[in-house]
Design a protein around this motif. Structure first.
Motif, PDB file in Angstrom:
ATOM      1  N   LEU A 132       0.880  -1.155   0.000  1.00 41.02           N
ATOM      2  CA  LEU A 132       0.000   0.000   0.000  1.00 41.02           C
ATOM      3  C   LEU A 132       0.924   1.212   0.000  1.00 41.02           C
ATOM      4  CD1 LEU A 132      -2.887   1.194   0.360  1.00 41.02           C
ATOM      5  CD2 LEU A 132      -2.490   1.078   2.826  1.00 41.02           C
ATOM      6  N   THR A 133       0.804   2.051  -1.032  1.00 42.37           N
ATOM      7  CA  THR A 133       1.688   3.204  -1.164  1.00 42.37           C
ATOM      8  C   THR A 133       0.867   4.481  -1.237  1.00 42.37           C
ATOM      9  OG1 THR A 133       3.312   1.868  -2.353  1.00 42.37           O
ATOM     10  CG2 THR A 133       3.542   4.256  -2.531  1.00 42.37           C
ATOM     11  N   LEU A 134       1.166   5.400  -0.331  1.00 45.50           N
ATOM     12  CA  LEU A 134       0.519   6.709  -0.291  1.00 45.50           C
ATOM     13  C   LEU A 134       1.548   7.739  -0.741  1.00 45.50           C
ATOM     14  CD1 LEU A 134      -1.745   8.230   2.370  1.00 45.50           C
ATOM     15  CD2 LEU A 134       0.365   9.428   1.799  1.00 45.50           C
ATOM     16  N   THR A 135       1.149   8.610  -1.659  1.00 47.88           N
ATOM     17  CA  THR A 135       2.006   9.689  -2.124  1.00 47.88           C
ATOM     18  C   THR A 135       1.304  11.009  -1.835  1.00 47.88           C
ATOM     19  OG1 THR A 135       2.833   8.266  -3.894  1.00 47.88           O
ATOM     20  CG2 THR A 135       3.280  10.622  -4.097  1.00 47.88           C
ATOM     21  N   ALA A 136       2.049  11.957  -1.272  1.00 48.94           N
ATOM     22  CA  ALA A 136       1.492  13.269  -0.938  1.00 48.94           C
ATOM     23  C   ALA A 136       2.522  14.337  -1.260  1.00 48.94           C
ATOM     24  CB  ALA A 136       1.116  13.323   0.543  1.00 48.94           C
ATOM     25  N   ARG A 137       2.024  15.549  -1.483  1.00 43.18           N
ATOM     26  CA  ARG A 137       2.886  16.689  -1.829  1.00 43.18           C
ATOM     27  C   ARG A 137       2.588  17.830  -0.860  1.00 43.18           C
ATOM     28  NH1 ARG A 137       5.770  18.484  -6.178  1.00 43.18           N
ATOM     29  NH2 ARG A 137       5.380  16.567  -7.325  1.00 43.18           N
ATOM     30  N   PHE A 138       3.669  18.439  -0.353  1.00 39.98           N
ATOM     31  CA  PHE A 138       3.531  19.512   0.630  1.00 39.98           C
ATOM     32  C   PHE A 138       4.342  20.726   0.219  1.00 39.98           C
ATOM     33  CE2 PHE A 138       3.137  15.442   2.772  1.00 39.98           C
ATOM     34  CZ  PHE A 138       1.884  15.576   3.360  1.00 39.98           C
ATOM     35  N   ALA A 139       3.801  21.914   0.489  1.00 36.95           N
ATOM     36  CA  ALA A 139       4.491  23.176   0.220  1.00 36.95           C
ATOM     37  C   ALA A 139       5.397  23.504   1.403  1.00 36.95           C
ATOM     38  CB  ALA A 139       3.484  24.284  -0.029  1.00 36.95           C
ATOM     39  N   ALA A 140       6.373  22.644   1.611  1.00 34.81           N
ATOM     40  CA  ALA A 140       7.319  22.797   2.724  1.00 34.81           C
ATOM     41  C   ALA A 140       8.599  22.057   2.357  1.00 34.81           C
ATOM     42  CB  ALA A 140       6.725  22.221   4.008  1.00 34.81           C
ATOM     43  N   PRO A 141       9.730  22.476   2.922  1.00 34.93           N
ATOM     44  CA  PRO A 141      10.984  21.775   2.638  1.00 34.93           C
ATOM     45  C   PRO A 141      11.040  20.406   3.329  1.00 34.93           C
ATOM     46  CG  PRO A 141      11.371  23.606   4.141  1.00 34.93           C
ATOM     47  CD  PRO A 141       9.938  23.674   3.741  1.00 34.93           C
ATOM     48  N   VAL A 142      11.916  19.569   2.829  1.00 33.43           N
ATOM     49  CA  VAL A 142      12.108  18.216   3.362  1.00 33.43           C
ATOM     50  C   VAL A 142      12.360  18.265   4.871  1.00 33.43           C
ATOM     51  CG1 VAL A 142      13.711  16.258   3.351  1.00 33.43           C
ATOM     52  CG2 VAL A 142      12.875  17.184   1.188  1.00 33.43           C
ATOM     53  N   GLN A 143      13.236  19.134   5.312  1.00 34.61           N
ATOM     54  CA  GLN A 143      13.570  19.199   6.750  1.00 34.61           C
ATOM     55  C   GLN A 143      12.328  19.480   7.592  1.00 34.61           C
ATOM     56  OE1 GLN A 143      16.817  18.618   8.188  1.00 34.61           O
ATOM     57  NE2 GLN A 143      15.492  18.402   9.985  1.00 34.61           N
ATOM     58  N   ARG A 144      11.409  20.302   7.085  1.00 35.13           N
ATOM     59  CA  ARG A 144      10.206  20.619   7.865  1.00 35.13           C
ATOM     60  C   ARG A 144       9.329  19.384   8.045  1.00 35.13           C
ATOM     61  NH1 ARG A 144       7.661  21.036  11.441  1.00 35.13           N
ATOM     62  NH2 ARG A 144       5.935  22.432  11.886  1.00 35.13           N
ATOM     63  N   LEU A 145       9.235  18.552   7.000  1.00 35.83           N
ATOM     64  CA  LEU A 145       8.451  17.312   7.135  1.00 35.83           C
ATOM     65  C   LEU A 145       9.135  16.363   8.104  1.00 35.83           C
ATOM     66  CD1 LEU A 145       5.753  16.476   5.668  1.00 35.83           C
ATOM     67  CD2 LEU A 145       6.872  18.464   4.716  1.00 35.83           C
ATOM     68  N   TRP A 146      10.457  16.264   8.011  1.00 39.48           N
ATOM     69  CA  TRP A 146      11.192  15.417   8.967  1.00 39.48           C
ATOM     70  C   TRP A 146      10.929  15.894  10.395  1.00 39.48           C
ATOM     71  CZ3 TRP A 146      13.920  10.985   9.332  1.00 39.48           C
ATOM     72  CH2 TRP A 146      14.588  10.778  10.541  1.00 39.48           C
ATOM     73  N   ASP A 147      11.030  17.202  10.610  1.00 35.07           N
ATOM     74  CA  ASP A 147      10.827  17.752  11.948  1.00 35.07           C
ATOM     75  C   ASP A 147       9.435  17.420  12.479  1.00 35.07           C
ATOM     76  OD1 ASP A 147      13.386  18.805  11.837  1.00 35.07           O
ATOM     77  OD2 ASP A 147      12.711  20.856  11.387  1.00 35.07           O
ATOM     78  N   LEU A 148       8.422  17.488  11.623  1.00 34.46           N
ATOM     79  CA  LEU A 148       7.068  17.152  12.044  1.00 34.46           C
ATOM     80  C   LEU A 148       6.995  15.702  12.515  1.00 34.46           C
ATOM     81  CD1 LEU A 148       3.743  18.072  10.400  1.00 34.46           C
ATOM     82  CD2 LEU A 148       4.227  15.706  10.918  1.00 34.46           C
ATOM     83  N   TYR A 149       7.555  14.789  11.726  1.00 33.44           N
ATOM     84  CA  TYR A 149       7.490  13.364  12.083  1.00 33.44           C
ATOM     85  C   TYR A 149       8.407  13.010  13.249  1.00 33.44           C
ATOM     86  CZ  TYR A 149       4.247  11.887   8.523  1.00 33.44           C
ATOM     87  OH  TYR A 149       3.101  11.706   7.789  1.00 33.44           O
ATOM     88  N   ALA A 150       9.460  13.775  13.465  1.00 34.79           N
ATOM     89  CA  ALA A 150      10.401  13.460  14.543  1.00 34.79           C
ATOM     90  C   ALA A 150       9.953  13.979  15.905  1.00 34.79           C
ATOM     91  CB  ALA A 150      11.784  14.028  14.205  1.00 34.79           C
ATOM     92  N   ASP A 151       9.049  14.924  15.941  1.00 32.91           N
ATOM     93  CA  ASP A 151       8.627  15.557  17.191  1.00 32.91           C
ATOM     94  C   ASP A 151       7.285  14.973  17.641  1.00 32.91           C
ATOM     95  OD1 ASP A 151       7.551  17.226  19.177  1.00 32.91           O
ATOM     96  OD2 ASP A 151       8.271  19.058  18.212  1.00 32.91           O
ATOM     97  N   PRO A 152       7.236  14.316  18.794  1.00 31.82           N
ATOM     98  CA  PRO A 152       5.976  13.679  19.224  1.00 31.82           C
ATOM     99  C   PRO A 152       4.827  14.666  19.392  1.00 31.82           C
ATOM    100  CG  PRO A 152       7.580  13.671  21.021  1.00 31.82           C
ATOM    101  CD  PRO A 152       8.295  14.143  19.797  1.00 31.82           C
TER     102      PRO A 152
END
Length: 165
Positions: A15-35
């Protein structure tokens, strides 16, 4: 809406989900890394998440629960297997009991989350590989596809309210 595609491949058990965000890669990482950030977007809007343990480092565990509108708690467990900050991470995703132990009769999946820069945007690809087509069908029948879509589509609003981590 951030989700651009969800592909179900029972033959390959993915099952593969693809999404696009108006944000840099680091910002997405930060979101997923912070509980405190990920719990704002994890799970469908009517099932808010609480992360009681979360660290994106190999060998660590993430423990969380989602609360239904009726107050019932559904626990989950991630065993983090690898990370490549800020480009992604892999983990074993399991249903868990109230003590955060895997529920044996429920399917686990090997999940890979990748963040790829595309100009000023980030493409997130989340691929889950199931042990069998039966296991995959079981979670699809439980509403996994729609739940993943609803959860992921919350991310844009969160990023607009919190542009920096």
């Amino acid at each position: 809406m951030p989700v651009t595609d969800i592909t179900k491949d029972l033959d390959n058990r993915t099952l593969t989900l693809t999404a696009r965000f108006a944000a840099p890669v680091q910002r997405l990482w930060d979101l997923y890394a912070d509980p405190r950030q990920i719990e704002q977007v994890w799970g469908p809007p009517t099932y808010p998440a609480t992360f009681v343990q979360h660290e994106l480092t190999p060998g660590s565990q993430t423990r969380y629960y989602m609360t239904s509108p009726e107050g019932e708690k559904f626990c989950g467990l991630w065993d983090i297997t690898s990370t490549d900050e800020p480009h992604g991470f892999t983990f074993i995703d399991s249903f868990a009991d109230a003590d955060f132990q895997p529920v044996g009769e429920m399917p686990s999946t090997e999940a890979t989350v990748c963040f790829t820069a595309d100009g000023d945007e980030t493409v997130m690809t989340w691929t889950s590989v199931y042990a069998s087509a039966h296991d995959m069908q079981k979670v699809l029948d439980m509403g996994m596809e729609e739940g993943a879509r609803q959860a992921t589509n919350q991310i844009d609003d969160f990023l607009a309210r919190h542009p920096a981590a």
